[in-house]
Design an enzyme around this catalytic site. Structure first.
Site, PDB file in Angstrom:
ATOM      1  N   ARG A  63       0.819  -1.230   0.000  1.00  0.00           N
ATOM      2  CA  ARG A  63       0.000   0.000   0.000  1.00  0.00           C
ATOM      3  C   ARG A  63       0.842   1.265   0.000  1.00  0.00           C
ATOM      4  NH1 ARG A  63      -2.880  -3.098   3.740  1.00  0.00           N
ATOM      5  NH2 ARG A  63      -4.604  -4.186   2.727  1.00  0.00           N
ATOM      6  N   LYS A  95       3.073  11.574 -11.075  1.00  0.00           N
ATOM      7  CA  LYS A  95       2.221  10.743 -11.929  1.00  0.00           C
ATOM      8  C   LYS A  95       3.002   9.480 -12.245  1.00  0.00           C
ATOM      9  CE  LYS A  95      -0.834  13.912 -14.423  1.00  0.00           C
ATOM     10  NZ  LYS A  95      -1.222  14.380 -15.775  1.00  0.00           N
ATOM     11  N   GLU A 106       9.946  19.029 -24.634  1.00  0.00           N
ATOM     12  CA  GLU A 106       9.232  19.307 -23.371  1.00  0.00           C
ATOM     13  C   GLU A 106       9.774  20.590 -22.728  1.00  0.00           C
ATOM     14  OE1 GLU A 106       6.629  17.499 -22.343  1.00  0.00           O
ATOM     15  OE2 GLU A 106       6.884  15.434 -23.067  1.00  0.00           O
ATOM     16  N   LYS A 153       7.424  23.335 -13.128  1.00  0.00           N
ATOM     17  CA  LYS A 153       6.589  22.159 -12.864  1.00  0.00           C
ATOM     18  C   LYS A 153       6.244  22.079 -11.384  1.00  0.00           C
ATOM     19  CE  LYS A 153       5.360  17.538 -13.859  1.00  0.00           C
ATOM     20  NZ  LYS A 153       5.518  16.356 -14.698  1.00  0.00           N
ATOM     21  N   GLU A 174      -4.453  17.378 -10.814  1.00  0.00           N
ATOM     22  CA  GLU A 174      -5.041  17.829 -12.073  1.00  0.00           C
ATOM     23  C   GLU A 174      -6.555  17.942 -11.983  1.00  0.00           C
ATOM     24  OE1 GLU A 174      -2.997  16.224 -15.510  1.00  0.00           O
ATOM     25  OE2 GLU A 174      -4.758  16.614 -16.743  1.00  0.00           O
ATOM     26  N   ARG A 188      -2.572  22.195 -13.896  1.00  0.00           N
ATOM     27  CA  ARG A 188      -1.735  21.076 -14.313  1.00  0.00           C
ATOM     28  C   ARG A 188      -2.077  20.619 -15.729  1.00  0.00           C
ATOM     29  NH1 ARG A 188       0.821  16.143 -10.705  1.00  0.00           N
ATOM     30  NH2 ARG A 188       2.160  15.440 -12.382  1.00  0.00           N
ATOM     31  N   ASN A 233      -0.275  19.529 -20.487  1.00  0.00           N
ATOM     32  CA  ASN A 233      -0.624  18.643 -21.608  1.00  0.00           C
ATOM     33  C   ASN A 233      -0.578  19.363 -22.949  1.00  0.00           C
ATOM     34  OD1 ASN A 233      -1.089  16.527 -19.821  1.00  0.00           O
ATOM     35  ND2 ASN A 233      -3.217  17.151 -19.511  1.00  0.00           N
ATOM     36  N   HIS A 239       0.026  17.568 -26.172  1.00  0.00           N
ATOM     37  CA  HIS A 239      -0.086  16.140 -25.890  1.00  0.00           C
ATOM     38  C   HIS A 239      -1.333  15.486 -26.464  1.00  0.00           C
ATOM     39  CE1 HIS A 239       3.367  16.824 -23.403  1.00  0.00           C
ATOM     40  NE2 HIS A 239       3.412  15.565 -23.008  1.00  0.00           N
ATOM     41  N   HIS A 260      -0.507  12.602 -28.769  1.00  0.00           N
ATOM     42  CA  HIS A 260      -0.889  11.214 -28.471  1.00  0.00           C
ATOM     43  C   HIS A 260      -1.600  10.563 -29.650  1.00  0.00           C
ATOM     44  CE1 HIS A 260      -0.605  11.471 -23.791  1.00  0.00           C
ATOM     45  NE2 HIS A 260       0.535  11.146 -24.362  1.00  0.00           N
ATOM     46  N   HIS A 293       8.084  10.079 -28.009  1.00  0.00           N
ATOM     47  CA  HIS A 293       7.092  10.896 -27.326  1.00  0.00           C
ATOM     48  C   HIS A 293       7.391  12.391 -27.495  1.00  0.00           C
ATOM     49  CE1 HIS A 293       4.289  12.314 -24.320  1.00  0.00           C
ATOM     50  NE2 HIS A 293       5.281  12.938 -23.709  1.00  0.00           N
TER      51      HIS A 293
HETATM   52  P1  NAD Z   1      12.873   6.113 -21.881  1.00  0.00           P
HETATM   53  O1  NAD Z   1      12.764   5.904 -20.437  1.00  0.00           O
HETATM   54  O2  NAD Z   1      12.329   5.085 -22.780  1.00  0.00           O
HETATM   55  O3  NAD Z   1      14.391   6.397 -22.256  1.00  0.00           O
HETATM   56  C1  NAD Z   1      14.732   6.655 -23.592  1.00  0.00           C
HETATM   57  C2  NAD Z   1      15.913   5.828 -24.066  1.00  0.00           C
HETATM   58  O4  NAD Z   1      17.115   6.364 -23.511  1.00  0.00           O
HETATM   59  C3  NAD Z   1      15.889   4.372 -23.670  1.00  0.00           C
HETATM   60  O5  NAD Z   1      16.267   3.611 -24.783  1.00  0.00           O
HETATM   61  C4  NAD Z   1      16.947   4.266 -22.586  1.00  0.00           C
HETATM   62  O6  NAD Z   1      17.575   2.989 -22.586  1.00  0.00           O
HETATM   63  C5  NAD Z   1      17.921   5.325 -22.967  1.00  0.00           C
HETATM   64  N1  NAD Z   1      18.683   5.957 -21.890  1.00  0.00           N
HETATM   65  C6  NAD Z   1      18.239   6.348 -20.678  1.00  0.00           C
HETATM   66  N2  NAD Z   1      19.180   7.036 -20.027  1.00  0.00           N
HETATM   67  C7  NAD Z   1      20.259   7.085 -20.839  1.00  0.00           C
HETATM   68  C8  NAD Z   1      21.533   7.697 -20.740  1.00  0.00           C
HETATM   69  N3  NAD Z   1      21.871   8.437 -19.677  1.00  0.00           N
HETATM   70  N4  NAD Z   1      22.392   7.558 -21.786  1.00  0.00           N
HETATM   71  C9  NAD Z   1      22.029   6.853 -22.876  1.00  0.00           C
HETATM   72  N5  NAD Z   1      20.836   6.282 -23.046  1.00  0.00           N
HETATM   73  C10 NAD Z   1      19.957   6.393 -22.026  1.00  0.00           C
HETATM   74  O7  NAD Z   1      12.127   7.458 -22.348  1.00  0.00           O
HETATM   75  P2  NAD Z   1      11.928   8.894 -21.717  1.00  0.00           P
HETATM   76  O8  NAD Z   1      11.834   9.793 -22.881  1.00  0.00           O
HETATM   77  O9  NAD Z   1      12.881   9.199 -20.639  1.00  0.00           O
HETATM   78  O10 NAD Z   1      10.497   8.767 -21.041  1.00  0.00           O
HETATM   79  C11 NAD Z   1       9.345   8.463 -21.774  1.00  0.00           C
HETATM   80  C12 NAD Z   1       8.308   7.890 -20.844  1.00  0.00           C
HETATM   81  O11 NAD Z   1       8.016   8.851 -19.839  1.00  0.00           O
HETATM   82  C13 NAD Z   1       6.996   7.543 -21.500  1.00  0.00           C
HETATM   83  O12 NAD Z   1       6.586   6.278 -21.068  1.00  0.00           O
HETATM   84  C14 NAD Z   1       6.032   8.596 -20.978  1.00  0.00           C
HETATM   85  O13 NAD Z   1       4.711   8.117 -20.877  1.00  0.00           O
HETATM   86  C15 NAD Z   1       6.613   8.909 -19.642  1.00  0.00           C
HETATM   87  N6  NAD Z   1       6.287  10.243 -19.137  1.00  0.00           N
HETATM   88  C16 NAD Z   1       5.794  10.352 -17.880  1.00  0.00           C
HETATM   89  C17 NAD Z   1       5.498  11.588 -17.338  1.00  0.00           C
HETATM   90  C18 NAD Z   1       5.013  11.690 -15.935  1.00  0.00           C
HETATM   91  O14 NAD Z   1       4.627  12.784 -15.500  1.00  0.00           O
HETATM   92  N7  NAD Z   1       5.034  10.624 -15.196  1.00  0.00           N
HETATM   93  C19 NAD Z   1       5.715  12.741 -18.092  1.00  0.00           C
HETATM   94  C20 NAD Z   1       6.222  12.609 -19.381  1.00  0.00           C
HETATM   95  C21 NAD Z   1       6.510  11.345 -19.882  1.00  0.00           C
HETATM   96 ZN    ZN Z   2       5.188  14.588 -22.345  1.00  0.00          ZN
END
Ligand code: NAD
Ligand code: ZN
Length: 367
Positions: free
Chosen positions: A122, A144, A186, A228, A238, A243, A247, A250, A254, A268
């Protein structure tokens, strides 16, 4: 150091070079409870390959051992199967509610670990060690967490805030340029939604940011996190418009991601870049913003090497299909889809009166 000040509990986001090399100084309060037990670190396999050794050395010099759990890179890891494997592993290791699990990687690992920690017994604590630009400016902050469902992305999740975020800019030196650019989208978003001066600065400094010049990069990341943090403090769940502004780009984005199957074809951040251009052009079409301003948004993103024309994607679909994806987006309420539109560069707002047929017609022009 940026404070995320929430009603219940606050936490720090630290931005700096080499934070992972001095883990004891940065995170000792979350390490002490482990005593002689190894600290569980859930790591993106690639992030571990590139930064695991220095992190291990840092933990060792603080007198702590690490128990590594590796996650296969990619969106596929935000799944029920991976969540089950991870929670079983954490339970096997006897992680308690007062423990902190460390998450090393991008948004995929951060979202997965955050959700696992939200439901483990939990709720246990977690510390974010974001290693991508996108994760440092966006996903690691704000609480999130989610995995993906068959019906769509991020549909199974919880709000669960981390206890600490350490954004070590040294990690970004190994990030592929395409991922850096995706994160930069972003960064532009923060300027576009609420700070025209920052938008112009990111445009001017995009080359230095992409080259990982930490003198430029650190204040930029800190600025985004500060924005942020303010937004999340105002509207943690949100329930207001504050908040929702995050988006921006987005809803359009999406739809493009859904149409490309959330694949490497369109990252993304790239979808968000295209989505911001579409939001700006759609705002111009509704005469909310000057067409010249909408095109200035596209020009700035293009100068940073981001995609700005959806025609170039060669999608095999029409505007109605894309509009349908927008309606299925989780942020959509029952009858209307809220769109984040622009009054100016630096001034976004939530529009609740957008007719999806109008969006479909607009998308047909853009395709
Ligand atoms: P990711 O986590 O897939 O990382 C991108 C790539 O970079 C991967 O192939 C990873 O292996 C590589 N990588 C990571 N760190 C590295 C480093 N230091 N050097 C070399 N390679 C490295 O993608 P991301 O863009 O970080 O995140 C995307 C995800 O985040 C999506 O799933 C999205 O839904 C989520 N997201 C969440 C929120 C939130 O508020 N929670 C906001 C925006 C996005
Ligand atoms: Zn985003």
């Amino acid at each position: 150091v940026i404070d995320v000040a929430l009603a219940g509990r606050s936490y720090e986001v630290r931005v700096g070079t080499g934070l992972l090399d001095r883990i004891h100084a940065e995170a000792h309060g979350f390490l002490e409870p482990f005593g002689k037990r190894a600290v569980p670190i859930v790591a993106d396999a690639e992030a571990r390959r590139l930064h695991g050794e220095r992190l291990q050395a840092s933990f060792r010099s603080a007198g702590h051992a690490i128990d590594w759990y590796e996650v296969t890179p990619g969106e596929c890891s935000k799944s029920w199967a991976e969540l089950e494997r991870l929670t079983d592993w954490l339970l096997e290791r006897g992680v308690t509610r007062s423990d902190h699990v460390f998450a090393l990687g991008g948004g995929v690992v951060g979202d997965l670990v955050g959700f696992a920690c939200a439901i483990l017994k939990r709720g246990c604590g977690f510390v974010q060690l974001p290693t991508t630009l996108l994760a440092q400016v966006d996903s690691s902050v704000g609480g999130k967490t989610a995995i993906n469902a068959n019906a769509g992305k991020n549909l199974i999740g919880a709000f669960h805030q981390p206890s600490l975020v350490l954004a070590d800019t040294k990690c970004l030196a190994t990030l592929p340029q395409r991922e850096m650019r995706a994160g930069l989208a972003e960064v532009f978003k923060y300027g576009l939604l609420g700070d025209a001066g920052f938008f112009a600065r990111v445009d001017e400094q995009s080359t230095a940011i992409l080259a990982c010049d930490v003198g430029v990069l650190e204040p930029v990341i800190a600025h985004c996190v500060g924005m942020k943090a303010r937004i999340v403090a105002e509207d943690e769940r949100e329930t207001k418009d504050a908040r929702a502004l995050l988006n921006l780009g987005h809803t359009f984005g999406h739809a493009l991601e859904a149409e490309t199957g959330f694949s490497d074809k369109l990252l993304h951040g790239e979808a968000v870049a295209l989505g911001m251009v579409l939001a700006a052009r759609f705002s111009a079409r509704r005469e909310l913003v000057a067409l010249a301003d909408a095109e200035a948004v596209a020009d700035a993103l293009a100068r940073a090497g981001l995609p700005t024309e959806i025609a170039a994607l060669g999608l095999d679909c029409d505007g109605t299909t894309l509009a349908r994806h927008m309606r299925n987006d989780k942020k959509a309420e029952a009858s209307t889809v809220p769109f984040i539109l622009l009054r100016a560069i630096g001034e976004a707002f939530v529009a609740r009166d957008v007719d999806l047929a109008d969006v479909a017609a607009f998308m047909d022009e853009q395709l």
